[in-house]
Design a protein around this motif. Structure first.
Motif, PDB file in Angstrom:
ATOM      1  N   ASP A  21       0.880  -1.175   0.000  1.00 54.25           N
ATOM      2  CA  ASP A  21       0.000   0.000   0.000  1.00 54.25           C
ATOM      3  C   ASP A  21       0.913   1.218   0.000  1.00 54.25           C
ATOM      4  O   ASP A  21       1.544   1.541   1.001  1.00 54.25           O
ATOM      5  CB  ASP A  21      -0.913   0.011   1.218  1.00 54.25           C
ATOM      6  N   SER A  22       1.004   1.868  -1.144  1.00 55.44           N
ATOM      7  CA  SER A  22       1.924   2.994  -1.296  1.00 55.44           C
ATOM      8  C   SER A  22       1.232   4.342  -1.266  1.00 55.44           C
ATOM      9  O   SER A  22       1.884   5.369  -1.153  1.00 55.44           O
ATOM     10  CB  SER A  22       2.671   2.871  -2.627  1.00 55.44           C
ATOM     11  N   ASP A  23      -0.090   4.345  -1.358  1.00 53.22           N
ATOM     12  CA  ASP A  23      -0.813   5.603  -1.518  1.00 53.22           C
ATOM     13  C   ASP A  23      -2.051   5.594  -0.641  1.00 53.22           C
ATOM     14  O   ASP A  23      -3.106   5.127  -1.040  1.00 53.22           O
ATOM     15  CB  ASP A  23      -1.197   5.785  -2.996  1.00 53.22           C
ATOM     16  N   THR A  24      -1.908   6.113   0.569  1.00 53.83           N
ATOM     17  CA  THR A  24      -3.040   6.162   1.489  1.00 53.83           C
ATOM     18  C   THR A  24      -3.693   7.540   1.433  1.00 53.83           C
ATOM     19  O   THR A  24      -3.093   8.504   0.951  1.00 53.83           O
ATOM     20  CB  THR A  24      -2.585   5.836   2.927  1.00 53.83           C
ATOM     21  N   ASP A  25      -4.929   7.624   1.915  1.00 53.71           N
ATOM     22  CA  ASP A  25      -5.656   8.897   1.896  1.00 53.71           C
ATOM     23  C   ASP A  25      -4.874   9.991   2.604  1.00 53.71           C
ATOM     24  O   ASP A  25      -4.226   9.749   3.628  1.00 53.71           O
ATOM     25  CB  ASP A  25      -7.026   8.739   2.567  1.00 53.71           C
ATOM     26  N   SER A  26      -4.947  11.179   2.068  1.00 52.26           N
ATOM     27  CA  SER A  26      -4.233  12.390   2.526  1.00 52.26           C
ATOM     28  C   SER A  26      -2.738  12.102   2.617  1.00 52.26           C
ATOM     29  O   SER A  26      -2.132  11.689   1.643  1.00 52.26           O
ATOM     30  CB  SER A  26      -4.829  12.925   3.828  1.00 52.26           C
ATOM     31  N   ALA A  27      -2.148  12.283   3.780  1.00 47.69           N
ATOM     32  CA  ALA A  27      -0.706  12.034   3.931  1.00 47.69           C
ATOM     33  C   ALA A  27      -0.452  10.520   3.924  1.00 47.69           C
ATOM     34  O   ALA A  27      -1.252   9.747   4.439  1.00 47.69           O
ATOM     35  CB  ALA A  27      -0.203  12.641   5.234  1.00 47.69           C
ATOM     36  N   GLU A  59       0.686   7.945   5.557  1.00 44.44           N
ATOM     37  CA  GLU A  59       1.101   7.552   6.904  1.00 44.44           C
ATOM     38  C   GLU A  59       0.803   6.093   7.222  1.00 44.44           C
ATOM     39  O   GLU A  59       1.054   5.645   8.329  1.00 44.44           O
ATOM     40  CB  GLU A  59       0.386   8.431   7.946  1.00 44.44           C
ATOM     41  N   LEU A  60       0.236   5.385   6.249  1.00 52.01           N
ATOM     42  CA  LEU A  60      -0.100   3.979   6.462  1.00 52.01           C
ATOM     43  C   LEU A  60       0.474   3.104   5.358  1.00 52.01           C
ATOM     44  O   LEU A  60      -0.088   2.067   5.006  1.00 52.01           O
ATOM     45  CB  LEU A  60      -1.628   3.812   6.534  1.00 52.01           C
ATOM     46  N   ASN A  65       2.715 -16.640  11.069  1.00 50.33           N
ATOM     47  CA  ASN A  65       1.831 -16.682   9.907  1.00 50.33           C
ATOM     48  C   ASN A  65       2.608 -16.566   8.599  1.00 50.33           C
ATOM     49  O   ASN A  65       2.011 -16.354   7.545  1.00 50.33           O
ATOM     50  CB  ASN A  65       0.794 -15.565   9.992  1.00 50.33           C
ATOM     51  N   SER A  66       3.925 -16.640   8.685  1.00 53.23           N
ATOM     52  CA  SER A  66       4.822 -16.550   7.524  1.00 53.23           C
ATOM     53  C   SER A  66       4.834 -15.159   6.907  1.00 53.23           C
ATOM     54  O   SER A  66       5.111 -14.996   5.724  1.00 53.23           O
ATOM     55  CB  SER A  66       4.454 -17.587   6.451  1.00 53.23           C
ATOM     56  N   LEU A  67       4.544 -14.132   7.696  1.00 53.38           N
ATOM     57  CA  LEU A  67       4.482 -12.758   7.204  1.00 53.38           C
ATOM     58  C   LEU A  67       5.546 -11.885   7.839  1.00 53.38           C
ATOM     59  O   LEU A  67       5.976 -12.112   8.976  1.00 53.38           O
ATOM     60  CB  LEU A  67       3.106 -12.149   7.488  1.00 53.38           C
ATOM     61  N   PHE A  68       5.961 -10.869   7.093  1.00 50.56           N
ATOM     62  CA  PHE A  68       6.905  -9.869   7.580  1.00 50.56           C
ATOM     63  C   PHE A  68       6.432  -8.526   7.052  1.00 50.56           C
ATOM     64  O   PHE A  68       6.119  -8.396   5.866  1.00 50.56           O
ATOM     65  CB  PHE A  68       8.328 -10.168   7.079  1.00 50.56           C
ATOM     66  N   LEU A  69       6.376  -7.532   7.925  1.00 52.49           N
ATOM     67  CA  LEU A  69       5.801  -6.250   7.566  1.00 52.49           C
ATOM     68  C   LEU A  69       6.823  -5.122   7.692  1.00 52.49           C
ATOM     69  O   LEU A  69       7.479  -4.967   8.723  1.00 52.49           O
ATOM     70  CB  LEU A  69       4.600  -5.967   8.476  1.00 52.49           C
ATOM     71  N   ILE A  70       6.936  -4.363   6.616  1.00 48.17           N
ATOM     72  CA  ILE A  70       7.733  -3.130   6.586  1.00 48.17           C
ATOM     73  C   ILE A  70       6.712  -2.010   6.427  1.00 48.17           C
ATOM     74  O   ILE A  70       5.873  -2.071   5.514  1.00 48.17           O
ATOM     75  CB  ILE A  70       8.698  -3.123   5.390  1.00 48.17           C
ATOM     76  N   GLY A  71       6.738  -0.994   7.298  1.00 48.81           N
ATOM     77  CA  GLY A  71       5.728   0.049   7.159  1.00 48.81           C
ATOM     78  C   GLY A  71       5.959   1.236   8.053  1.00 48.81           C
ATOM     79  O   GLY A  71       6.903   1.292   8.836  1.00 48.81           O
ATOM     80  N   ASN A  72       5.050   2.190   7.927  1.00 53.00           N
ATOM     81  CA  ASN A  72       5.077   3.394   8.754  1.00 53.00           C
ATOM     82  C   ASN A  72       4.710   3.044  10.192  1.00 53.00           C
ATOM     83  O   ASN A  72       4.140   1.988  10.459  1.00 53.00           O
ATOM     84  CB  ASN A  72       4.102   4.443   8.222  1.00 53.00           C
ATOM     85  N   SER A  73       4.985   3.962  11.107  1.00 49.82           N
ATOM     86  CA  SER A  73       4.735   3.701  12.534  1.00 49.82           C
ATOM     87  C   SER A  73       3.248   3.563  12.857  1.00 49.82           C
ATOM     88  O   SER A  73       2.897   2.955  13.869  1.00 49.82           O
ATOM     89  CB  SER A  73       5.363   4.804  13.390  1.00 49.82           C
ATOM     90  N   ASN A  74       2.358   4.083  12.021  1.00 51.54           N
ATOM     91  CA  ASN A  74       0.914   3.998  12.280  1.00 51.54           C
ATOM     92  C   ASN A  74       0.273   2.726  11.724  1.00 51.54           C
ATOM     93  O   ASN A  74      -0.914   2.505  11.927  1.00 51.54           O
ATOM     94  CB  ASN A  74       0.197   5.213  11.678  1.00 51.54           C
ATOM     95  N   VAL A  75       1.035   1.896  11.032  1.00 53.76           N
ATOM     96  CA  VAL A  75       0.491   0.668  10.447  1.00 53.76           C
ATOM     97  C   VAL A  75       0.140  -0.312  11.570  1.00 53.76           C
ATOM     98  O   VAL A  75       0.868  -0.450  12.547  1.00 53.76           O
ATOM     99  CB  VAL A  75       1.508   0.035   9.469  1.00 53.76           C
ATOM    100  N   SER A  76      -1.005  -0.977  11.408  1.00 53.98           N
ATOM    101  CA  SER A  76      -1.431  -1.974  12.383  1.00 53.98           C
ATOM    102  C   SER A  76      -1.799  -3.248  11.637  1.00 53.98           C
ATOM    103  O   SER A  76      -2.551  -3.179  10.666  1.00 53.98           O
ATOM    104  CB  SER A  76      -2.633  -1.453  13.159  1.00 53.98           C
TER     105      SER A  76
END
Length: 158
Positions: free
Chosen positions: A42-48, A50-51, A97-108
């Motif tokens: 997800d490269s393009d979230t609403d407004s800024a 941040e997700l 779950n075989s997952l690894f997440l790279i993201g912004n600090s607000n990602v959940s």
């Protein structure tokens, strides 16, 4: 007698040819098999932005990411398909779950590697996983298939 020998010779040739074909096919399949995938981005979230996040999936839980890197490429005309960010995955592994997440600090849920907001470019771009040292991809490195594990090309309406 000669006919029998000729048939035997031809049969051996056919079996050898089939065996070699199967061998090369299996080698090709094994070498083209990947244990890591770019599962979601997800490269393009609403407004800024941040997700933003990149989710990597492995074929098995707790898969070591040592020796792998994630590289982001700018696909715009002035970007020349060159890298703008590389992330070293050494010391990390996928979760249960075989997952690894790279993201912004607000990602959940929380990302294992935090990147600054607005790090993943919008537009015609790509994210790739390589089995290579991070030193192979300083900024402005051209995209290559050498040591490529997986890649995803995306576009946004920006």
């Amino acid at each position: 007698m000669k006919l029998k020998l000729i048939k035997k010779y031809i049969c051996k040739k056919i079996i050898l040819h089939k065996s070699l074909s199967l061998f090369f096919l299996s080698v090709f399949c094994i070498n083209s098999y990947s244990q890591l995938y770019v599962n979601e981005i997800d490269s393009d979230t609403d407004s800024a932005d941040e997700l933003e996040f990149i989710e990597i999936k492995s074929d098995s839980p707790n898969f070591s990411l040592d020796g792998y890197i994630v590289v982001m490429f700018n696909g715009s005309n002035d970007g020349s398909d060159s890298s703008y960010l590389a992330i070293d995955l050494n010391g990390f592994q996928t979760d249960l779950n075989s997952l690894f997440l790279i993201g912004n600090s607000n990602v959940s849920p929380s990302a294992q590697i935090i990147i600054p907001n607005n790090s993943i470019q919008n537009g015609a771009d790509a994210v790739a996983i390589y089995q290579a040292p991070i030193s192979d991809f300083p900024n402005s490195t051209l995209a290559t298939t050498t040591n490529l594990v997986d890649a995803i090309v995306y576009d946004t309406s920006d």
